[in-house]
Design a protein around this motif. Structure first.
Motif, short mmCIF file in Angstrom:
data_model
loop_
_atom_site.label_atom_id
_atom_site.label_comp_id
_atom_site.label_asym_id
_atom_site.label_seq_id
_atom_site.Cartn_x
_atom_site.Cartn_y
_atom_site.Cartn_z
N SER A 269 0.84 -1.20 0.00
CA SER A 269 0.00 0.00 0.00
C SER A 269 0.87 1.25 0.00
CB SER A 269 -0.91 0.02 1.23
OG SER A 269 -1.83 -1.05 1.22
N VAL A 270 0.25 2.37 -0.36
CA VAL A 270 0.92 3.67 -0.35
C VAL A 270 0.12 4.61 0.53
CG1 VAL A 270 1.42 5.73 -1.75
CG2 VAL A 270 2.07 3.45 -2.58
N HIS A 272 -0.38 8.32 0.75
CA HIS A 272 -0.17 9.51 -0.07
C HIS A 272 -0.41 10.75 0.79
CE1 HIS A 272 -0.12 12.24 -3.37
NE2 HIS A 272 -1.44 12.34 -3.53
N THR A 287 0.03 8.97 -8.43
CA THR A 287 -1.11 8.23 -7.88
C THR A 287 -2.06 7.72 -8.96
OG1 THR A 287 -2.19 10.37 -7.49
CG2 THR A 287 -1.05 9.35 -5.63
N MET A 290 -0.59 4.57 -10.00
CA MET A 290 -0.76 3.58 -8.91
C MET A 290 -2.15 2.97 -8.96
SD MET A 290 1.00 5.61 -5.72
CE MET A 290 2.67 6.27 -5.82
N ARG A 291 -3.17 3.82 -9.12
CA ARG A 291 -4.54 3.31 -9.18
C ARG A 291 -4.74 2.41 -10.40
NH1 ARG A 291 -6.68 2.17 -5.67
NH2 ARG A 291 -8.81 2.52 -6.39
N ILE A 295 -2.73 -0.64 -7.13
CA ILE A 295 -2.07 -0.44 -5.83
C ILE A 295 -3.05 0.23 -4.87
CG2 ILE A 295 -0.19 0.77 -4.62
CD1 ILE A 295 1.40 0.55 -7.27
N ASN A 296 -3.14 -0.30 -3.66
CA ASN A 296 -4.01 0.30 -2.66
C ASN A 296 -3.38 1.61 -2.16
OD1 ASN A 296 -6.20 0.40 -0.68
ND2 ASN A 296 -4.60 -0.03 0.84
N VAL A 297 -4.11 2.71 -2.31
CA VAL A 297 -3.62 4.02 -1.89
C VAL A 297 -4.55 4.57 -0.81
CG1 VAL A 297 -3.02 6.35 -2.59
CG2 VAL A 297 -2.65 4.44 -4.17
N ILE A 299 -4.71 7.89 2.25
CA ILE A 299 -4.31 9.29 2.33
C ILE A 299 -3.92 9.64 3.76
CG2 ILE A 299 -5.05 11.68 1.99
CD1 ILE A 299 -6.81 10.72 -0.28
N TRP A 333 -8.77 9.37 -10.70
CA TRP A 333 -9.12 9.41 -9.28
C TRP A 333 -10.39 10.23 -9.01
CZ3 TRP A 333 -5.03 10.16 -4.80
CH2 TRP A 333 -5.20 9.12 -3.88
N ALA A 341 -10.26 5.95 -0.68
CA ALA A 341 -8.89 6.07 -0.19
C ALA A 341 -8.85 6.64 1.22
CB ALA A 341 -8.07 6.94 -1.13
#
Length: 448
Positions: A269-270, A272, A287, A290-291, A295-297, A299, A333, A341
């Motif tokens: 995961s990230v 952000h 990002t 990433m999406r 990738i799980n992002v 915040i 996004w 997120a």
């Protein structure tokens, strides 16, 4: 049993949607159900009902990365790049100020700010985590407490091994408290040795604890890693056994295609933190890509010393706009994904997705009501879009954590919490004076 009846509900899961005219049923600390409001009132005529016309109800917001006690350092290192910010402001101040009292006061200030802005769970990385826990407990907030790992000594301990020992002991003491979970929190590749990273990887494998680490925050970090270790930081962590679903890569600004492919392949995961990245001129994370890679992002706000506000709604708006601007794709996004997120994405990274992050039966009743009837969010065509692109934290009117009212009508529900927070706010001036004596951190001060 209690009923919460807002104008709209955005449950986040099992799919993005907005429900109008529905109610959330809360029994004890859990969500008991979600159904049309008229049906809920008929089935439970004696249950107290909180009527919230003009409000959107969402899951509690999850701040995936912060340093809560650093609220007392808000503004001490403004307009500096990361290394100067750390070496000339933050680390010298921490060396002089670090104490349980400093951590408690800063953490309580942060918890109050976050709760009033709709954050119900935060992932913290700092010294004296037992003091962070005490502050969160007073407010009634959920916290993922970081077991800090860094090589240099502090007032908290003698170094990495000592920090790990103390953090694991705290985890044992708080094991049965449902408001607390734990992360292993190695600070960064440039402050943690291979030996310590290897031990963190082993502990994560044994316990399932997430690993919360600053990673690829600046271009200088990449260059230093290549010079010292012959490889990029993420590759180094992968070689040390740290790359997997438990990894939370904080910032992840300077990720090339191979880095992102590694994160995606290993389910990492990230966290952000757009405002901190912008303010420290670290860069803009990729990002949107990433999406695209799945990738799980989540915040995060980072700490108030580098942001300078712990406002997750503002972070979400900026995250959406940066993703669109950087990718030159207006569809990147969208609002419902940003809400995901800020809630379930963060919960998933922390290993808490089965407990929090969405409005579903059986999950903890962590809920936030946002007043969209105010003139600055009128008219409302899509409540989630208004939440992400127009609403501010001052519109958070009600917050429940584990079914308990924490914020009511934009104030703390408990008079004791209001009183204790006021005491800490009163002590902020004393901390300000101490800090001012240590470094010339006022407006226009030069950098020594």
């Amino acid at each position: 049993m209690q009923l919460i009846c807002p104008e709209w509900i955005a449950p986040v899961a099992p799919e993005p949607r907005v429900l109008a005219g529905h109610a959330v049923l809360v029994e004890g600390d859990r969500i008991a159900g979600l159904m049309p409001a008229d049906q809920a009132r008929a089935l439970h005529p004696s249950a107290p009902c909180t009527e919230l016309p003009g409000h959107l109800l969402v899951p509690g917001l999850v701040n995936l990365h912060t340093h809560a006690p650093m609220s007392l350092l808000r503004g001490v290192g403004d307009d500096l790049p990361l290394q100067a910010w750390l070496e000339q402001r933050i680390w010298p101040l921490e060396a002089r100020l670090m104490s349980p009292e400093f951590v408690y006061d800063g953490a309580l200030l942060a918890c109050a700010e976050m709760a009033l802005g709709g954050v119900t769970c935060f992932n913290d990385m700092y010294f004296f985590p037992e003091q962070v826990a005490a502050a969160a407990s007073l407010v009634g907030m959920r916290a993922a407490l970081g077991i800090i790992v860094i090589e240099f000594p502090s007032a908290y301990g003698s170094g990495a091994a000592d920090y790990l020992r103390k953090g694991l002991e705290l985890r044992d003491r708080l094991r049965d408290d449902p408001l607390f979970s734990f992360c292993l929190a190695p600070h960064a590749p440039y402050t943690v040795s291979d030996e310590s990273f290897t031990r963190v990887a082993r502990l994560s494998g044994e316990t399932g604890m997430p690993v919360h680490c600053h990673l690829h925050e600046t271009a200088a970090e990449i260059a230093e890693s290549e010079a010292r270790f012959g490889r990029r930081p993420l590759r180094r962590l992968a070689d040390l056994g740290l790359l997997g679903p438990e990894l939370i890569a904080v910032h992840a600004v300077h990720m090339d295609d191979s880095d992102l492919a590694l994160l995606a392949a290993h389910g990492a995961s990230v966290a952000h933190c757009p405002h901190s990245n912008l303010k420290l001129a670290s860069g803009i994370a990729r990002t949107a890509r990433m999406r695209e890679l799945g990738i799980n992002v989540g915040i995060g706000t980072d700490g108030a010393a580098s942001n300078n506000r712990l406002d997750l709604l503002q972070e979400g708006r900026t995250a959406a706009l940066l993703a669109k601007g950087a990718s030159r794709d207006a569809t990147a996004w969208p609002a419902h994904e940003v809400l995901h997120a800020m809630t379930l994405g963060g919960a998933r990274a922390l290993g808490l997705a089965d407990r929090i992050g969405s409005i579903e039966a059986g999950k903890a009743a962590d809920l936030v009501a946002v007043d969209l009837s105010m003139l600055q969010t009128a008219p409302v065509f899509d409540p989630v879009s208004q939440l992400v692109y127009a609403a501010g934290r001052e519109q958070v009117s009600e917050v429940w954590i584990a079914g308990q009212p924490v914020v009511h009508k934009r104030q703390f529900a408990e008079s004791e919490v209001r009183s204790r927070v006021s005491e800490v706010v009163g002590r902020v001036r004393l901390w300000h004076n101490r800090i001012s004596e240590i470094l010339p951190v006022g407006p226009g001060a030069g950098v020594s």
